[in-house]
Design a protein around this motif. Sequence first.
Motif, mmCIF file in Angstrom:
data_model
loop_
_atom_site.group_PDB
_atom_site.id
_atom_site.type_symbol
_atom_site.label_atom_id
_atom_site.label_comp_id
_atom_site.label_asym_id
_atom_site.label_seq_id
_atom_site.Cartn_x
_atom_site.Cartn_y
_atom_site.Cartn_z
ATOM 1 N N ILE A 272 3.263 -30.037 -13.569
ATOM 2 C CA ILE A 272 4.518 -29.509 -13.021
ATOM 3 C C ILE A 272 5.044 -30.383 -11.884
ATOM 4 N N GLU A 273 4.153 -31.001 -11.137
ATOM 5 C CA GLU A 273 4.571 -31.861 -10.021
ATOM 6 C C GLU A 273 4.959 -33.262 -10.481
ATOM 7 N N GLY A 274 4.802 -33.548 -11.762
ATOM 8 C CA GLY A 274 5.042 -34.893 -12.270
ATOM 9 C C GLY A 274 6.486 -35.136 -12.654
ATOM 10 N N SER A 275 6.697 -36.188 -13.447
ATOM 11 C CA SER A 275 8.051 -36.649 -13.771
ATOM 12 C C SER A 275 8.424 -36.432 -15.236
ATOM 13 N N THR A 276 7.626 -35.652 -15.978
ATOM 14 C CA THR A 276 7.949 -35.419 -17.388
ATOM 15 C C THR A 276 9.170 -34.514 -17.517
ATOM 16 N N GLU A 277 9.752 -34.502 -18.712
ATOM 17 C CA GLU A 277 10.875 -33.597 -18.979
ATOM 18 C C GLU A 277 10.440 -32.142 -18.831
ATOM 19 N N THR A 278 9.220 -31.845 -19.230
ATOM 20 C CA THR A 278 8.700 -30.484 -19.065
ATOM 21 C C THR A 278 8.667 -30.092 -17.597
ATOM 22 N N ALA A 279 8.156 -30.974 -16.758
ATOM 23 C CA ALA A 279 8.069 -30.691 -15.325
ATOM 24 C C ALA A 279 9.446 -30.449 -14.727
ATOM 25 N N CYS A 332 13.637 -17.221 -18.694
ATOM 26 C CA CYS A 332 13.603 -18.000 -19.944
ATOM 27 C C CYS A 332 13.856 -17.058 -21.114
ATOM 28 N N ARG A 333 15.118 -16.733 -21.322
ATOM 29 C CA ARG A 333 15.472 -15.799 -22.392
ATOM 30 C C ARG A 333 15.300 -16.413 -23.778
ATOM 31 N N ASP A 334 15.386 -17.738 -23.867
ATOM 32 C CA ASP A 334 15.201 -18.443 -25.133
ATOM 33 C C ASP A 334 14.343 -19.674 -24.842
ATOM 34 N N ALA A 335 13.129 -19.692 -25.399
ATOM 35 C CA ALA A 335 12.169 -20.744 -25.071
ATOM 36 C C ALA A 335 12.267 -21.964 -25.977
ATOM 37 N N THR A 336 13.325 -22.062 -26.785
ATOM 38 C CA THR A 336 13.427 -23.164 -27.737
ATOM 39 C C THR A 336 13.294 -24.516 -27.049
ATOM 40 N N GLU A 337 14.039 -24.721 -25.967
ATOM 41 C CA GLU A 337 14.059 -26.035 -25.323
ATOM 42 C C GLU A 337 12.723 -26.345 -24.652
ATOM 43 N N ILE A 338 12.165 -25.406 -23.896
ATOM 44 C CA ILE A 338 10.920 -25.710 -23.184
ATOM 45 C C ILE A 338 9.760 -25.874 -24.156
ATOM 46 N N LEU A 339 9.763 -25.174 -25.271
ATOM 47 C CA LEU A 339 8.720 -25.391 -26.273
ATOM 48 C C LEU A 339 8.816 -26.803 -26.853
ATOM 49 N N ARG A 340 10.036 -27.265 -27.088
ATOM 50 C CA ARG A 340 10.214 -28.629 -27.608
ATOM 51 C C ARG A 340 9.744 -29.662 -26.588
ATOM 52 N N LEU A 341 10.128 -29.471 -25.355
ATOM 53 C CA LEU A 341 9.747 -30.427 -24.314
ATOM 54 C C LEU A 341 8.238 -30.436 -24.091
ATOM 55 N N ALA A 342 7.659 -29.251 -24.022
ATOM 56 C CA ALA A 342 6.216 -29.168 -23.754
ATOM 57 C C ALA A 342 5.405 -29.752 -24.907
ATOM 58 N N ARG A 343 5.867 -29.560 -26.127
ATOM 59 C CA ARG A 343 5.163 -30.165 -27.267
ATOM 60 C C ARG A 343 5.145 -31.686 -27.134
ATOM 61 N N ALA A 344 6.267 -32.255 -26.716
ATOM 62 C CA ALA A 344 6.339 -33.707 -26.564
ATOM 63 C C ALA A 344 5.462 -34.214 -25.432
ATOM 64 N N ASP A 345 5.158 -33.339 -24.457
ATOM 65 C CA ASP A 345 4.386 -33.755 -23.287
ATOM 66 C C ASP A 345 2.926 -33.311 -23.332
ATOM 67 N N LEU A 346 2.455 -32.830 -24.472
ATOM 68 C CA LEU A 346 1.051 -32.423 -24.563
ATOM 69 C C LEU A 346 0.104 -33.602 -24.347
ATOM 70 N N GLY A 347 0.525 -34.795 -24.753
ATOM 71 C CA GLY A 347 -0.317 -35.965 -24.524
ATOM 72 C C GLY A 347 -0.530 -36.211 -23.036
ATOM 73 N N GLU A 348 0.535 -36.052 -22.244
ATOM 74 C CA GLU A 348 0.419 -36.210 -20.790
ATOM 75 C C GLU A 348 -0.487 -35.132 -20.198
ATOM 76 N N LEU A 349 -0.358 -33.900 -20.685
ATOM 77 C CA LEU A 349 -1.225 -32.825 -20.207
ATOM 78 C C LEU A 349 -2.686 -33.125 -20.520
#
Length: 364
Positions: A272-279, A332-349
């Motif tokens: 969360i403190e990083g620079s990813t789109e998810t963060a 977060c009434r619709d999680a579509t965007e954050i689910l997409r972003l977090a999936r792309a950042d699982l490697g960083e996690l």
Amino acid sequence: MDEPELLPRSPLPCLLRDFEEPDCAPLDCTPWTAMSALQKSIRRGRTQIALAAASTLLTQSPERLWRRLACIAFEDIGLGDVEVTALTTAAIGGKRVRATLGGEWKVASFLITRMANATKCRAADDLLLVAENHPTFESQRLQLGFSMIPDLLRIVASTDPLPVRALAAWFALGTDRRPSPRLARRHGDIASLFAAVREILPPELVEIAWEGHRRSGEVLPIFMALLAPQLRHELTSVHDDEVPVEIMVGPIPGWCLDVYTRPGRASLATLIEGSTETARWVRAHIPPRQRVQFLGTIIFRLEGQSSQRRLRWPIADELRRAVDYECNGAHCRDATEILRLARADLGELNAIRTELMEVSSHDS
């Protein structure tokens, strides 16, 4: 009401007679990480990791092992394999019961092997999450908390939407033993609830639900029973969930380090403190004190709930969709965007998880 004696009619003694206990070394991890590894490995059909996690718990904290197996039976197996759910319910009756069946490890390793290979159904847990969190049912959560038991029982037996009937059953069961921050705390009338559902639900499932609730205190057993008549009229199929790329972090896969483990929370906080789109998304939308828990829930949606041999049917699929996209809180009434972003950042996690575990290993 009389308590049904499940064990004398259970096939568990006969099944265990020819079962050979596997040798399995414990994992080098905390009980909390072992519990996460146990449940998620059962979901994914990863028998060896699940057995190693169980061996860890049996060594360090056996009461946590049996509580977790009771939870897994209804949260992850449920209607997918009712026999396995019943066998597990029968086995959690206490040490003396398990001693007569061959001992703690024999019973645990048998159940875990069966659970890992069973068809999974998470619909009861998804029903709980929709009833507890979906914004559509906010007024029912408020109103039913103050309804009389007879009124609640009428709703349970009605044709109201399934989450409303689930809420009525939850309040009738009582919300004081396992409190929810979203529901008014009140006493229930367990005997009246089970007497009522015996009139409308398959008796063998009500018996399993009664034993499951009596022994675990959880609400999921009655939700499983409520779902059973819906399943009877649906077309079903069994599929493996699509799972993200896996890495090993020491002796365990990275997906074991979830929000309920110390290294898992630390990894989420670092991301969360990083620079990813998810963060950036989380910092822009979620209040600071809620960020780790929120992102942990999103990561669970992506990797933690992944199941091998999931039972698919329309109601279960709709409940899962509603939980994934519409039950993530007011911010977060619709999680579509954050689910997409977090999936792309699982490697960083996963990279963060690996680094934190290496540091922890060196420090110890």
